[in-house]
Design a protein around this motif. Structure first.
Motif, PDB file in Angstrom:
ATOM      1  N   GLY A  11      38.372  39.239  46.994  1.00  9.03           N
ATOM      2  CA  GLY A  11      39.077  39.781  48.146  1.00  9.03           C
ATOM      3  C   GLY A  11      40.519  40.136  47.859  1.00  9.03           C
ATOM      4  O   GLY A  11      41.144  40.851  48.643  1.00  9.03           O
ATOM      5  N   THR A  12      41.054  39.653  46.736  1.00 11.21           N
ATOM      6  CA  THR A  12      42.453  39.902  46.383  1.00 11.21           C
ATOM      7  C   THR A  12      42.567  40.782  45.149  1.00 11.21           C
ATOM      8  O   THR A  12      43.270  41.794  45.159  1.00 11.21           O
ATOM      9  N   THR A  13      41.894  40.404  44.083  1.00 13.36           N
ATOM     10  CA  THR A  13      41.882  41.227  42.875  1.00 13.36           C
ATOM     11  C   THR A  13      40.507  41.830  42.618  1.00 13.36           C
ATOM     12  O   THR A  13      40.383  42.810  41.892  1.00 13.36           O
ATOM     13  N   ILE A  14      39.483  41.227  43.222  1.00  8.06           N
ATOM     14  CA  ILE A  14      38.098  41.621  42.960  1.00  8.06           C
ATOM     15  C   ILE A  14      37.364  41.894  44.268  1.00  8.06           C
ATOM     16  O   ILE A  14      37.453  41.102  45.210  1.00  8.06           O
ATOM     17  N   ASP A  15      36.662  42.995  44.332  1.00  8.67           N
ATOM     18  CA  ASP A  15      35.826  43.350  45.487  1.00  8.67           C
ATOM     19  C   ASP A  15      34.404  42.884  45.202  1.00  8.67           C
ATOM     20  O   ASP A  15      33.732  43.420  44.328  1.00  8.67           O
ATOM     21  N   ASP A  16      33.963  41.868  45.954  1.00  6.71           N
ATOM     22  CA  ASP A  16      32.594  41.363  45.736  1.00  6.71           C
ATOM     23  C   ASP A  16      31.671  41.725  46.887  1.00  6.71           C
ATOM     24  O   ASP A  16      30.563  41.176  46.992  1.00  6.71           O
ATOM     25  N   GLY A  17      32.119  42.644  47.739  1.00  2.08           N
ATOM     26  CA  GLY A  17      31.275  43.100  48.837  1.00  2.08           C
ATOM     27  C   GLY A  17      30.985  42.041  49.880  1.00  2.08           C
ATOM     28  O   GLY A  17      30.023  42.166  50.634  1.00  2.08           O
ATOM     29  N   GLY A  18      31.806  41.000  49.929  1.00  2.00           N
ATOM     30  CA  GLY A  18      31.579  39.935  50.899  1.00  2.00           C
ATOM     31  C   GLY A  18      30.526  38.931  50.470  1.00  2.00           C
ATOM     32  O   GLY A  18      30.063  38.126  51.283  1.00  2.00           O
ATOM     33  N   ALA A  19      30.160  38.937  49.191  1.00  2.00           N
ATOM     34  CA  ALA A  19      29.085  38.062  48.719  1.00  2.00           C
ATOM     35  C   ALA A  19      29.417  36.590  48.889  1.00  2.00           C
ATOM     36  O   ALA A  19      28.537  35.780  49.204  1.00  2.00           O
ATOM     37  N   VAL A  20      30.671  36.220  48.686  1.00  2.00           N
ATOM     38  CA  VAL A  20      31.047  34.807  48.830  1.00  2.00           C
ATOM     39  C   VAL A  20      30.825  34.344  50.263  1.00  2.00           C
ATOM     40  O   VAL A  20      30.294  33.254  50.501  1.00  2.00           O
ATOM     41  N   TYR A  21      31.221  35.163  51.219  1.00  2.00           N
ATOM     42  CA  TYR A  21      30.996  34.835  52.622  1.00  2.00           C
ATOM     43  C   TYR A  21      29.514  34.609  52.891  1.00  2.00           C
ATOM     44  O   TYR A  21      29.116  33.626  53.511  1.00  2.00           O
ATOM     45  N   ASP A  22      28.710  35.552  52.446  1.00  2.00           N
ATOM     46  CA  ASP A  22      27.276  35.481  52.724  1.00  2.00           C
ATOM     47  C   ASP A  22      26.635  34.276  52.047  1.00  2.00           C
ATOM     48  O   ASP A  22      25.825  33.563  52.660  1.00  2.00           O
ATOM     49  N   ALA A 175      59.953  26.932  36.781  1.00  2.00           N
ATOM     50  CA  ALA A 175      60.598  26.956  38.098  1.00  2.00           C
ATOM     51  C   ALA A 175      59.750  27.688  39.132  1.00  2.00           C
ATOM     52  O   ALA A 175      59.319  28.826  38.892  1.00  2.00           O
ATOM     53  N   VAL A 176      59.514  27.052  40.275  1.00  2.00           N
ATOM     54  CA  VAL A 176      58.784  27.730  41.349  1.00  2.00           C
ATOM     55  C   VAL A 176      59.576  28.905  41.903  1.00  2.00           C
ATOM     56  O   VAL A 176      59.013  29.803  42.534  1.00  2.00           O
ATOM     57  N   SER A 177      60.875  28.924  41.654  1.00  2.00           N
ATOM     58  CA  SER A 177      61.718  30.039  42.087  1.00  2.00           C
ATOM     59  C   SER A 177      61.397  31.319  41.326  1.00  2.00           C
ATOM     60  O   SER A 177      61.907  32.392  41.674  1.00  2.00           O
ATOM     61  N   GLU A 178      60.542  31.217  40.287  1.00  2.00           N
ATOM     62  CA  GLU A 178      60.144  32.388  39.508  1.00  2.00           C
ATOM     63  C   GLU A 178      58.686  32.775  39.749  1.00  2.00           C
ATOM     64  O   GLU A 178      58.124  33.576  39.002  1.00  2.00           O
ATOM     65  N   VAL A 179      58.071  32.191  40.801  1.00  2.00           N
ATOM     66  CA  VAL A 179      56.638  32.375  41.030  1.00  2.00           C
ATOM     67  C   VAL A 179      56.372  33.219  42.269  1.00  2.00           C
ATOM     68  O   VAL A 179      56.976  32.994  43.332  1.00  2.00           O
ATOM     69  N   LEU A 180      55.472  34.158  42.133  1.00  2.00           N
ATOM     70  CA  LEU A 180      54.940  34.950  43.247  1.00  2.00           C
ATOM     71  C   LEU A 180      53.470  34.587  43.420  1.00  2.00           C
ATOM     72  O   LEU A 180      52.744  34.455  42.438  1.00  2.00           O
ATOM     73  N   VAL A 181      53.056  34.425  44.669  1.00  2.00           N
ATOM     74  CA  VAL A 181      51.660  34.111  44.989  1.00  2.00           C
ATOM     75  C   VAL A 181      51.133  35.171  45.951  1.00  2.00           C
ATOM     76  O   VAL A 181      51.837  35.563  46.888  1.00  2.00           O
ATOM     77  N   ALA A 182      49.908  35.632  45.738  1.00  2.00           N
ATOM     78  CA  ALA A 182      49.300  36.602  46.648  1.00  2.00           C
ATOM     79  C   ALA A 182      47.833  36.283  46.858  1.00  2.00           C
ATOM     80  O   ALA A 182      47.128  35.897  45.920  1.00  2.00           O
ATOM     81  N   GLY A 183      47.377  36.429  48.105  1.00  2.00           N
ATOM     82  CA  GLY A 183      45.980  36.201  48.419  1.00  2.00           C
ATOM     83  C   GLY A 183      45.603  36.798  49.751  1.00  2.00           C
ATOM     84  O   GLY A 183      46.468  37.160  50.557  1.00  2.00           O
ATOM     85  N   ASP A 184      44.290  36.882  49.994  1.00  2.00           N
ATOM     86  CA  ASP A 184      43.783  37.582  51.177  1.00  2.00           C
ATOM     87  C   ASP A 184      43.372  36.650  52.308  1.00  2.00           C
ATOM     88  O   ASP A 184      42.818  37.115  53.308  1.00  2.00           O
TER      89      ASP A 184
END
Length: 235
Positions: A11-22, A175-184
């Motif tokens: 859902g963030t880097t990979i499109d799995d067509g919603g398979a994990v949900y199902d 340092a966490v001050s150098e970290v970026l996090v991204a998710g859906d």
């Protein structure tokens, strides 16, 4: 300055067509519990054994009776997911391989985190032709990341910060001050905030829309990880 970008997988880097949900819904429903869309969404992005346990309870079941109920449901989840992925192979979300390549070329390391177990996550990356760590240089540009951290490798999955901190450990980021996090998902941005990341981004490439992210601790909301480099350049 950001030196490490930590991205979720499905859902963030990979499109799995919603398979994990199902797969998660079916595996829990097979135990006799009901699964509401709201509960399913709330537990997406978390470690899958924890998600199964919670969803059984929320659906009116007892995850301890019989004693192996969660283990059996987890194995069914893996089997169903494998069937779904065989029928429809996951693909990279548009622009993401290029974005990862651009970040790494600029000196930013990239790590993937996921609620999948390691064997499942590595199987997905193998299907995509993506490589991790030292093997990354052997693949085409845009298909390599510096680290992979899975939900079964830490004491607790999202929204706990441990996968992010483990990604820092594996990439030598101090340092966490150098970290970026991204998710859906909501737990992705919650984990970023709990980790103390300098930048925590919600992305709209998964199932959540903008309204669903309201009240969550993100510093930015973007359409996709493909937009991260542009966002950093504008900060």
């Amino acid at each position: 300055m950001i030196t490490l970008a930590v991205f979720d997988m499905a859902g963030t880097t990979i499109d799995d067509g919603g398979a994990v949900y199902d797969a998660l819904r079916i595996a829990v429903e097979e135990t006799g519990a009901s699964v509401s869309p709201a509960d399913l969404q709330a537990w997406m992005g978390t470690e899958k054994r924890a998600a199964i346990t919670a969803l059984i309870e929320l659906g009116g079941g007892d995850p301890t009776q019989p004693a192996d109920k969660v283990d059996v449901a987890f194995e069914r989840f893996r089997a169903i997911l494998d069937e779904l992925y065989t029928a429809q192979t996951p693909t990279p979300i548009a622009g993401v391989p290029e974005a990862i390549a651009d970040l790494r070329a600029s000196g930013v390391q990239v790590a993937l985190t996921t609620g999948f177990s390691r064997d499942v996550a590595e199987g997905i990356l193998d299907q995509l032709g993506w490589a991790v760590g030292a093997d990354g240089g052997e693949r085409a540009p845009g298909t390599a990341v510096d680290a992979l951290v899975c939900g079964d490798e830490v004491a607790a999955g999202r929204p706990a910060p441990y996968m992010i901190h483990r990604a820092m450990e594996r990439t030598g980021t101090l340092a966490v001050s150098e970290v970026l996090v991204a998710g859906d998902t909501a737990v992705d941005v919650q984990a970023g905030a709990n980790a103390g990341a300098a930048v925590t981004i919600g992305v709209l490439s998964g199932k959540l829309d903008r309204a669903a992210f309201e009240g969550q601790p993100f510093t930015a909301l973007l359409d996709s990880v493909a937009d991260v480099s542009t966002h950093l350049a504008s900060c």
